[in-house]
Design a protein around this motif. Structure first.
Motif: not given
Length: 185
Positions: A41-46, A51-55, A67-73, A79-82
């Motif tokens: 899991e990655a921290e996304y907006y707190g 990951l499968n919900q981010l990319a 892995i192709q993120p839907w949001d560049k942010g 990367e940090k979560a991996i």
């Protein structure tokens, strides 16, 4: 009453099998598998987000996960979560795509992974036997509280044992298949 106990036992034992399959799917076997990222899991907006919900996660080649993120942010957070995960793989990115190159496994690494697979299988067998014990306890409690015959109680205990044996055989098949997958070069 006995049918309810058997139904609950089946549900719990099936969940144990599904949990084992999920755990084994996330173990790396020398080739790319999107399930390897399921627990990351990655921290996304707190909030911690899988990951499968981010990319979009794809396998363009047998040993590469893209892995192709839907949001560049979310790029840096992914990367940090991996890097923080137990995968042991450094991500490489080009600003558009994060690539994880799965290294070939050494013989020693394969053997260690097989040990973990067997341990997961044994843990699942223990869980199945625990479910059997709980069901047998419920059946024995019914014996005291209801007018069930000894034959009905014995038949219910035999049913539980047959189900337990079948699920343990299924666990053995799953573990053997994963072991073969890992040990094949």
């Amino acid at each position: 009453m006995i049918k309810d106990i058997l139904k609950i036992a089946d549900e719990k034992m099936n969940k144990t099998i599904e949990s084992l399959k999920r755990d084994l799917g996330s173990m790396k076997a020398g080739r790319a598998n999107p399930a390897m990222l399921d627990r990351i899991e990655a921290e996304y907006y707190g909030a911690m987000t899988p990951l499968n919900q981010l990319a979009n996660i794809s396998i363009p080649e047998p040993r590469i996960i893209a892995i192709q993120p839907w949001d560049k942010g979310a790029f840096k957070a992914i990367e940090k979560a991996i890097l923080k995960s137990d995968l042991g793989i450094n991500p490489s990115s080009d600003g558009e795509l994060i690539r994880l190159i799965i290294p070939e496994l050494t013989e020693e690494t394969r053997k260690n992974i097989v040990k973990n697979v067997k341990k997961a299988g044994e843990d699942s067998k223990v869980a199945i036997r625990s479910i059997r014990r709980d069901c047998n306890d419920k059946i024995k409690a019914l014996k005291k509280d209801s007018d069930l015959s000894e034959d009905e109680i014995k038949k219910a205990e035999d049913d539980i044992q047959k189900r337990t044996d079948n699920f343990i055989k299924e666990i053995d098949k799953i573990v053997d298949a994963k072991e073969k997958e890992i040990m094949s070069i």
